[in-house]
Scaffold this motif. Sequence first.
Motif, PDB file in Angstrom:
ATOM      1  N   SER A 181     135.283  59.557  19.524  1.00  0.00           N
ATOM      2  CA  SER A 181     135.964  58.263  19.533  1.00  0.00           C
ATOM      3  C   SER A 181     137.383  58.347  20.070  1.00  0.00           C
ATOM      4  CB  SER A 181     135.987  57.681  18.117  1.00  0.00           C
ATOM      5  OG  SER A 181     136.744  58.492  17.245  1.00  0.00           O
ATOM      6  N   ARG A 182     137.895  59.573  20.251  1.00  0.00           N
ATOM      7  CA  ARG A 182     139.292  59.715  20.660  1.00  0.00           C
ATOM      8  C   ARG A 182     139.488  60.415  22.001  1.00  0.00           C
ATOM      9  NH1 ARG A 182     139.123  59.250  15.337  1.00  0.00           N
ATOM     10  NH2 ARG A 182     140.882  58.363  14.187  1.00  0.00           N
ATOM     11  N   TRP A 183     138.535  61.225  22.415  1.00  0.00           N
ATOM     12  CA  TRP A 183     138.697  61.973  23.654  1.00  0.00           C
ATOM     13  C   TRP A 183     137.437  61.894  24.501  1.00  0.00           C
ATOM     14  CZ3 TRP A 183     140.513  64.410  19.062  1.00  0.00           C
ATOM     15  CH2 TRP A 183     141.909  64.502  18.991  1.00  0.00           C
ATOM     16  N   PRO A 184     137.584  61.980  25.812  1.00  0.00           N
ATOM     17  CA  PRO A 184     136.397  62.062  26.669  1.00  0.00           C
ATOM     18  C   PRO A 184     135.647  63.361  26.409  1.00  0.00           C
ATOM     19  CG  PRO A 184     138.389  62.441  27.950  1.00  0.00           C
ATOM     20  CD  PRO A 184     138.835  61.987  26.592  1.00  0.00           C
ATOM     21  N   VAL A 185     134.350  63.339  26.666  1.00  0.00           N
ATOM     22  CA  VAL A 185     133.527  64.510  26.354  1.00  0.00           C
ATOM     23  C   VAL A 185     133.975  65.730  27.160  1.00  0.00           C
ATOM     24  CG1 VAL A 185     131.747  63.948  28.069  1.00  0.00           C
ATOM     25  CG2 VAL A 185     131.145  65.276  26.050  1.00  0.00           C
ATOM     26  N   SER A 186     134.444  65.513  28.394  1.00  0.00           N
ATOM     27  CA  SER A 186     134.934  66.642  29.181  1.00  0.00           C
ATOM     28  C   SER A 186     136.162  67.263  28.521  1.00  0.00           C
ATOM     29  CB  SER A 186     135.270  66.194  30.603  1.00  0.00           C
ATOM     30  OG  SER A 186     136.145  65.079  30.579  1.00  0.00           O
ATOM     31  N   GLY A 187     137.048  66.436  27.988  1.00  0.00           N
ATOM     32  CA  GLY A 187     138.221  66.963  27.287  1.00  0.00           C
ATOM     33  C   GLY A 187     137.846  67.727  26.031  1.00  0.00           C
ATOM     34  N   ILE A 188     136.808  67.244  25.332  1.00  0.00           N
ATOM     35  CA  ILE A 188     136.352  67.940  24.123  1.00  0.00           C
ATOM     36  C   ILE A 188     135.864  69.343  24.475  1.00  0.00           C
ATOM     37  CG2 ILE A 188     134.588  67.945  22.315  1.00  0.00           C
ATOM     38  CD1 ILE A 188     134.700  64.860  22.411  1.00  0.00           C
ATOM     39  N   VAL A 221     140.570  77.669  33.029  1.00  0.00           N
ATOM     40  CA  VAL A 221     141.456  76.850  33.868  1.00  0.00           C
ATOM     41  C   VAL A 221     140.669  76.219  35.006  1.00  0.00           C
ATOM     42  CG1 VAL A 221     143.423  76.916  35.436  1.00  0.00           C
ATOM     43  CG2 VAL A 221     143.507  78.172  33.275  1.00  0.00           C
ATOM     44  N   ALA A 222     139.783  76.997  35.622  1.00  0.00           N
ATOM     45  CA  ALA A 222     138.960  76.460  36.709  1.00  0.00           C
ATOM     46  C   ALA A 222     138.077  75.321  36.211  1.00  0.00           C
ATOM     47  CB  ALA A 222     138.091  77.578  37.294  1.00  0.00           C
ATOM     48  N   GLY A 223     137.517  75.477  35.002  1.00  0.00           N
ATOM     49  CA  GLY A 223     136.703  74.409  34.441  1.00  0.00           C
ATOM     50  C   GLY A 223     137.497  73.150  34.208  1.00  0.00           C
ATOM     51  N   SER A 224     138.721  73.308  33.724  1.00  0.00           N
ATOM     52  CA  SER A 224     139.583  72.150  33.491  1.00  0.00           C
ATOM     53  C   SER A 224     139.906  71.427  34.791  1.00  0.00           C
ATOM     54  CB  SER A 224     140.867  72.592  32.800  1.00  0.00           C
ATOM     55  OG  SER A 224     141.733  71.502  32.596  1.00  0.00           O
ATOM     56  N   LEU A 225     140.252  72.182  35.830  1.00  0.00           N
ATOM     57  CA  LEU A 225     140.582  71.573  37.121  1.00  0.00           C
ATOM     58  C   LEU A 225     139.353  70.953  37.771  1.00  0.00           C
ATOM     59  CD1 LEU A 225     142.981  74.321  38.536  1.00  0.00           C
ATOM     60  CD2 LEU A 225     143.603  72.122  37.514  1.00  0.00           C
ATOM     61  N   ALA A 226     138.220  71.640  37.691  1.00  0.00           N
ATOM     62  CA  ALA A 226     137.004  71.123  38.314  1.00  0.00           C
ATOM     63  C   ALA A 226     136.530  69.846  37.644  1.00  0.00           C
ATOM     64  CB  ALA A 226     135.898  72.182  38.261  1.00  0.00           C
ATOM     65  N   THR A 227     136.746  69.728  36.349  1.00  0.00           N
ATOM     66  CA  THR A 227     136.337  68.517  35.634  1.00  0.00           C
ATOM     67  C   THR A 227     137.058  67.295  36.178  1.00  0.00           C
ATOM     68  OG1 THR A 227     135.826  69.749  33.622  1.00  0.00           O
ATOM     69  CG2 THR A 227     136.306  67.413  33.367  1.00  0.00           C
ATOM     70  N   ALA A 228     138.308  67.483  36.589  1.00  0.00           N
ATOM     71  CA  ALA A 228     139.099  66.349  37.085  1.00  0.00           C
ATOM     72  C   ALA A 228     138.575  65.809  38.406  1.00  0.00           C
ATOM     73  CB  ALA A 228     140.560  66.765  37.229  1.00  0.00           C
ATOM     74  N   VAL A 229     137.906  66.652  39.191  1.00  0.00           N
ATOM     75  CA  VAL A 229     137.445  66.212  40.513  1.00  0.00           C
ATOM     76  C   VAL A 229     135.923  66.136  40.608  1.00  0.00           C
ATOM     77  CG1 VAL A 229     139.490  67.140  41.638  1.00  0.00           C
ATOM     78  CG2 VAL A 229     137.472  68.588  41.404  1.00  0.00           C
ATOM     79  N   ALA A 230     135.212  66.494  39.526  1.00  0.00           N
ATOM     80  CA  ALA A 230     133.746  66.472  39.567  1.00  0.00           C
ATOM     81  C   ALA A 230     133.249  65.042  39.694  1.00  0.00           C
ATOM     82  CB  ALA A 230     133.175  67.113  38.305  1.00  0.00           C
ATOM     83  N   PRO A 231     132.106  64.827  40.360  1.00  0.00           N
ATOM     84  CA  PRO A 231     131.554  63.475  40.475  1.00  0.00           C
ATOM     85  C   PRO A 231     131.073  62.974  39.135  1.00  0.00           C
ATOM     86  CG  PRO A 231     130.001  65.092  41.300  1.00  0.00           C
ATOM     87  CD  PRO A 231     131.275  65.829  41.006  1.00  0.00           C
ATOM     88  N   GLY A 232     130.768  61.671  39.094  1.00  0.00           N
ATOM     89  CA  GLY A 232     130.217  61.090  37.882  1.00  0.00           C
ATOM     90  C   GLY A 232     131.260  60.712  36.856  1.00  0.00           C
ATOM     91  N   GLY A 233     132.521  60.534  37.303  1.00  0.00           N
ATOM     92  CA  GLY A 233     133.555  60.162  36.364  1.00  0.00           C
ATOM     93  C   GLY A 233     133.373  58.743  35.850  1.00  0.00           C
ATOM     94  N   CYS A 234     133.987  58.460  34.720  1.00  0.00           N
ATOM     95  CA  CYS A 234     133.893  57.145  34.090  1.00  0.00           C
ATOM     96  C   CYS A 234     135.262  56.487  34.103  1.00  0.00           C
ATOM     97  CB  CYS A 234     133.416  57.276  32.639  1.00  0.00           C
ATOM     98  SG  CYS A 234     132.000  58.354  32.402  1.00  0.00           S
TER      99      CYS A 234
END
Length: 514
Positions: A181-188, A221-234
């Motif tokens: 309820s507070r963070w996006p699933v990628s951030g979790i 770190v790579a996972g964090s950066l890749a999440t920001a540019v990965a397709p399928g964002g909301c």
Amino acid sequence: MSPVTGSSSPPVAEETPRTCGLGPRAAAVLVFGSSAAVLVVEIAALRLLAPYLGLTLETSTMVIGIALTAIACGSWLGGVIADRVDPRRLIAPSLGVSGAVVALTPAVLRATAEWAPALLVLLASLTILVPGALLSAVTPFVTKLRLTSLAETGTVVGRLSGVGTAGAIAGTVLTGFVLVSRWPVSGILVGLGTLLLAGSALTGWRTRAWRGTPALALAVVAGSLATAVAPGGCDTETRYHCVRVVADPDRKGGRTLVLDGVRHSYVDLDDPTHLQFTYVRAIASVADAAFPEGQALSAHHLGGGGLTIPRYLAATRPGTRSVVSEIDSGVARVDRDRLGLRSQPGVTVRVEDARLGLRRLDTGSRDLVVGDAFGGVSVPWHLTTLEAMADVRRVLDEDGLYVANLIDHGDLAFARAEAATLRAAFAHVALLGRPADIGTAPSATARGGNLVVLASARPLDLRAVQEALDARRTGWTIATGEGLTSWIGDARPLTDDYAPVDQLLQPYGSPGGR
């Protein structure tokens, strides 16, 4: 030969306690945290997959099954390995590798869903199985280190097993009620990966048996950066959906509400009488034909989405009071902030489960009930049953009307079962749809999609409904009577005790939206 007398076997010495280098508090923290992390990964993976596989019983069962497989394999193999290798050398790598995989999971799954969907299930399985097994192995590693005396084996094993179960419960509750309820699933997941890596570094420093943290830190770190540019964002991640609002380039006020990749609603902010989707025009046609023109109604809506029908009723029938049961507070917030709900009179949104919302309504208090609740590409099964329809029938007045959107493909097994359910609940039922789909024309071109079913205790003016459908150029027709009976065939009505909606429904029969 006579046995040698006077000899005796050497006494068996009690096992000498050894120093494990892991205190009881540290052991409890490791077991608790690793068990909690497994459940966080499981719930987050389910949310990551929902936009692509649907939030269905099959998807949930698959994710739960993989997670349980990971727990079983990790516990078993972890115990075997702990008997052969010093467990102090294993805990830090297990935490660190798990952290790297978890942090990379959002980017990997979303990129795979976009560019290689055939591999999605395989990679999803691995992203749950690998960290789940490694984290589950932590418990036997820690248990081995804490077993310093055979006299207290039961106490140590029982205590750590209980701590692990408590961690799993905490991970489930924390994720379901707080994190999502507070963070996006990628951030979790990136955050969890970071915590696991920190635990790996601390454990490796204490045992001086692990130096792989820097390399795994790069992966996080790579996972964090890749999440920001990965397709399928909301645009927004809510408790239930990945939400996007897409502007229509051909209409200035046109907006499409997309939930989990599926077009759920189209709203024209400047003209609430503009109805884009065919099934919405069909629902509006039913309301127009069933009630005198301009008459204000008392309506209840099961599911909100973009609130297209409530807006239409408010615009064409001044004084209409529409109450909407919308389970997702995030969708309601998008309706207010981006789809103009704040300026819409006569529409009240209650954040609640639609079945429970029905129970709050007085008997005979509604002229119209509209069913249009969907979870991504699936249908909330508890809104489809005879018991749910009994609640709908109760809140309708004697001339009231229930109209619902159904969506199905293939052999339309779910739609047929729902029509059978309404037949068992109401005296008068009719089905609206493309002639090929509802059996009023040869079925060679049947493709499924949206159907609209209407039910009432009073006879329905189907001629007026057909005229309204024709006026809106829907191309739809009506099945009722013997034609509807033949179309339903041997489909069983759905009940609270038997409602295999996820098995009957075929959501992927055609591309595009609803």
